[in-house]
Structures are given as structure tokens and as C-alpha cells.
Design an enzyme around this catalytic site. Structure first.
Site, PDB file in Angstrom:
ATOM      1  N   GLU A 174       0.981  -1.240   0.219  1.00 56.80           N
ATOM      2  CA  GLU A 174       0.153   0.379  -0.276  1.00 56.80           C
ATOM      3  C   GLU A 174       0.737   1.412  -0.159  1.00 56.80           C
ATOM      4  OE1 GLU A 174      -3.800   0.249   0.052  1.00 56.80           O
ATOM      5  OE2 GLU A 174      -3.353  -1.889  -0.603  1.00 56.80           O
ATOM      6  N   HIS A 248      -4.481   1.781   7.211  1.00 60.49           N
ATOM      7  CA  HIS A 248      -3.248   1.974   7.039  1.00 60.49           C
ATOM      8  C   HIS A 248      -2.047   2.771   8.216  1.00 60.49           C
ATOM      9  CE1 HIS A 248      -4.154   3.156   2.104  1.00 60.49           C
ATOM     10  NE2 HIS A 248      -3.884   1.298   2.528  1.00 60.49           N
ATOM     11  N   CYS A 365      -3.289  11.075   3.770  1.00 55.99           N
ATOM     12  CA  CYS A 365      -3.573  10.478   1.949  1.00 55.99           C
ATOM     13  C   CYS A 365      -3.052  11.115   0.917  1.00 55.99           C
ATOM     14  CB  CYS A 365      -5.017  10.460   2.017  1.00 55.99           C
ATOM     15  SG  CYS A 365      -5.127   8.992   3.377  1.00 55.99           S
TER      16      CYS A 365
END
Length: 447
Positions: A174, A248, A365
């Protein structure tokens, strides 16, 4: 050697909508089928970029992807012209249309994992593209992300861009959202902290939501990025917080230089990890937020830890937060106490990023951190660096092409596809990227 952290922010795409595609991301699920405002979304991101650039923090942009992504629909067996395919998918399988129209590439913390030259065995900056294997709509991103990064970091004497790992669950990666770098000055060697949620033959893993990052992937990325093995720590995220919506690590922890700001429940075996970091990072400071002051659920709801922690010229740090933190009485009380205490975090700046936040993406993000020396920074494609002229040009571009209202039903509109391609054609010229998108390479609007 002197180096600075440059934040490369993702531009929100023209098809930004709320589809609830991301199981494990509670904001994404909660806002499914709401009406979005792509124009407002891209402008909220641009305002953050420009404000930080004006405050002296180097800032650049990464473009959105081509959406709806017709080649993926062709792979799924839909045939005909692009317009015919849109019509068929909308009638027969609308969820596929939503997936191939996702604007998720805006969250460039998932674009790649970065190794600064000070940490690399060959002395180059490395970027390994993330495969984002856990979600179909995100697994589509890697090839175009790679093309964009090669167009931005094009000097191969300074930069190495690596293709994503194979698209299998064992190697689910990720990107930088599960990676932190700690140390002193940016230009000095640091310690890289790779955070994973699962590994083969380890039964410690979440039960409710998927662990997207594997240890095997983290180890492979560290090898590809030529990180000095003496400068790496692999740590497991607490599976219990993954099951509470921490999909995450950047939803529960953020670092900058010698500071790790995290929830007390962020990591499995957290005390062991903190002691490791204290031993290996000079001047290391852990700021662990107690559950009694901020619960994990409140941290997820406000994205307290999905903040940016930035070093000012005076050596102190600025915490860049979403407005949701200010709106939450308990979180805001904690933050005001934090900046009043004796620690490097001395100031806060709040931004309204609600269009992104409603899909589960906060300030952290939206950005990919890249530490660059002055020579390396000069080698970056200069057209992507944020300044007054680019800010003005991108706002005018958004005004011209972005809609102020979008629903899932609108994704079938062939005009939206044409608007998007025209917009990206213009953007690639503005940012001097060349032909990075598949529609530009085929040279045809219809297949």
C-alpha cells in the site's frame, strides 16, 4: 548534505464520487451514494498545497488518472465503442463502472514508497510503485502511476522508479501510507520503519477487516529501494485497530525526523518498537496519545493521525490537520494541550478537506513525501512544482473542466469521459508530462 522534504500532492480527479468501494475504510462506507462535488474537492486540495508552499514548505503536484478507465472494462469482456461500453456497464454491472471511475489515485500516499538517497546503497532516490492489490479499483492504478512518476522523476542518474510488485495477495503493498522515516536532518541517513498488517505463518492478524499490507511486500520494497539493511525496522500494526477502521498505518501514526506521533494502541508490541527506535534514532521522541484522551474510534473519525507533521525553519514542527479535528471537542482539547507542552510540535494549521475526507482520505493521504537534495530537486520536472502561476493555471483548468455535482449515475455519461480526456490532455501539456495516459498512446477516443 542539505536536503528538504518535498510534498507531492495528488490532484483530485474529475470523477470524484462516493461509491463505498473500500471495505475497511469506514468513511468510504458511511458516505456511499452521497452526491460529490469534484470541483470543490480539487480546489480544497489546491488550497492546502498553495498555503503550505506559501509558508515555505516545498510543494508539488501529481496528476489524476484517466477515469472512467475503459481498458479495464474491455479486460472484463465489455465490447464496442467507448460510449457503447459505458452504456452496457451502466445497465448490466454498474458497480464495475463505479470501480473504474474511482478518483482514488488522488491519495498519493499510496502511489509509492520512497527511499531518499541518504538511505540508499547506490546513493539514488528510489520510488517503488505500490500494487494496491487489496482493492480492484486501486489495483488498476500501478501502470499509470509508474508512467507519471517517470515523467516527474525523469533523470535516471538521480532517480530509480521501480514497477509494482506482482499482483498477488501475498505481496499486497500500500505504499508510503505504511512507511515512516525517522532521523535527524533530512539529508542524513535515517531509519525506515515499514509497517505491515500480516505475514505468512503468523496467526496475529485482524478478524473483521483485511490487513492490506504484508510483511513480505514490505521486505521486497526495502530491497528494491536499496535501503541499507542496517537502517530498516519492520513492525506489525496492531490488528485490533485495523478492525476499528485503521486500514493504513497513516490513520494511527505519523512521523517527522526524530518524532513519532501515534496512538498508544497503534502497533503490536509497541513498547519493543519504541525501545528499538530510541536506540537507533538520536534524540528520538515518541508522543503516544492515550486512549483515555483520544479513543481509536475518535482518531479514525477525525483523522487526527492522518495529519502532516512538517519541520519549520526554526526547528519546530507544524501539524497540518483536517477540520474534523477542530470540530471534535475532545480531540481539539487534546491538540491544544499538546502544542502547549514541551515537545517539537508547536503549531497547528487546519484545512477543510471534506470532499476527500468523506471518502476516507485526509491531509496525509493526499501527499507523497520525497526527501531531495538541492541537486535532486533541480532534476525534478520543474513544471509540477507549486507556485503562483501553477496555482492560478490549475484553478482555471478546474473551473473549465470539473463538474460541481456528480452521482454514480453520471458516470455513464459519455460527455464525462470526453471532458476528462480533454482535461488530462491539457494538463499533460501544462505539466510537461508527455503522453502518459493510455488514451493518448492509442490516439483514439473509441476502441
Amino acid at each position: 548534505m542539505t536536503a528538504h522534504e518535498v510534498n507531492f500532492d495528488g490532484l483530485v480527479g474529475l470523477t470524484h464520487h462516493y461509491a463505498g468501494l473500500s471495505f475497511g475504510n469506514e468513511a468510504s462506507t458511511r458516505h456511499r451514494f452521497q452526491v460529490s462535488n469534484p470541483r470543490l474537492a480539487v480546489k480544497q486540495g489546491l488550497l492546502k498545497m498553495k498555503a503550505l508552499a506559501d509558508a515555505g514548505f516545498p510543494q508539488a503536484v501529481i496528476p489524476p488518472h484517466e477515469r472512467p478507465f475503459i481498458p479495464a472494462l474491455r479486460q472484463l469482456g465489455f465490447t464496442g465503442s467507448d460510449e457503447q461500453i459505458l452504456d452496457k456497464v451502466a445497465r448490466q454491472a454498474p458497480r464495475w463502472l463505479s470501480s473504474v471511475s474511482s478518483a482514488s489515485p488522488m491519495w498519493v500516499a499510496n502511489a509509492a514508497t520512497v527511499c531518499p538517497s541518504a538511505d540508499a546503497l547506490d546513493g539514488k532516490v528510489h520510488l517503488t510503485v505500490a500494487n494496491l492489490n487489496n482493492k480492484f479499483h486501486r489495483a488498476l492504478e500501478a501502470p499509470v502511476t509508474e508512467a507519471l512518476l517517470r515523467a516527474i522523476f525523469r533523470d535516471e542518474s538521480q532517480f530509480s522508479v521501480h514497477s509494482a510488485l506482482p499482483q498477488v495477495a501475498l505481496l499486497g503493498d500500500e505504499g508510503a501510507a505504511n512507511h515512516n522515516r525517522l532521523g535527524g536532518e533530512y539529508g542524513s541517513a535515517g531509519v525506515q520503519l515499514f509497517v505491515y498488517g500480516r505475514e505468512e505463518e503468523n496467526e496475529i492478524r485482524p478478524a473483521r477487516y483485511p490487513a492490506r499490507q504484508s510483511r513480505e511486500a514490505s521486505e521486497a520494497v526495502a530491497r528494491l529501494n536499496q535501503v541499507n539493511p542496517q537502517q530498516v525496522i519492520f513492525a506489525q500494526q496492531n490488528p485490533e485497530v485495523i478492525d476499528q477502521g485503521v486500514f493504513h498505518n497513516d490513520v494511527i501514526a505519523v512521523s517527522n525526523r526524530q518524532v513519532l506521533f501515534c496512538h498508544e494502541a497503534a502497533f503490536a508490541r509497541q513498547k519493543v518498537l519504541i525501545n528499538q527506535l530510541r536506540t537507533r534514532v538520536d534524540g528520538f521522541m515518541a508522543i503516544e496519545v492515550p486512549a483515555g484522551e483520544v479513543s481509536v474510534s475518535d482518531a479514525v473519525a477525525t483523522y487526527l493521525f492522518n495529519s502532516q507533521l512538517l519541520s519549520r525553519n526554526d526547528g519546530l514542527m507544524l501539524l497540518v490537520l483536517p477540520r474534523e479535528c477542530q470540530d471534535h471537542v475532545g480531540v481539539w482539547r487534546y491538540l491544544n494541550k499538546l502544542v502547549a507542552e514541551d515537545n517539537p510540535i508547536s503549531a497547528m494549521q487546519v484545512f477543510d478537506l471534506r470532499e476527500s475526507m468523506a471518502n476516507g482520505g485526509g491531509p496525509a493521504c493526499l501527499r507523497l513525501r520525497v526527501v531531495l537534495t538541492e541537486e535532486e530537486r533541480r532534476a525534478v520536472n520543474p513544471a509540477v512544482m507549486m507556485n503562483d502561476a501553477l496555482f492560478t493555471a490549475l484553478n482555471a483548468w478546474a473551473d473549465r473542466y470539473y463538474r460541481d455535482r456528480l452521482t454514480a449515475a453520471d458516470l455513464a455519461d459519455p460527455l464525462l469521459l470526453r471532458e476528462g480526456r480533454e482535461a488530462l490532455d491539457v494538463l499533460t501539456r501544462l505539466l510537461d508530462l508527455g503522453s502518459v495516459y493510455p488514451f493518448q498512446q492509442t490516439g483514439a477516443a473509441d476502441g
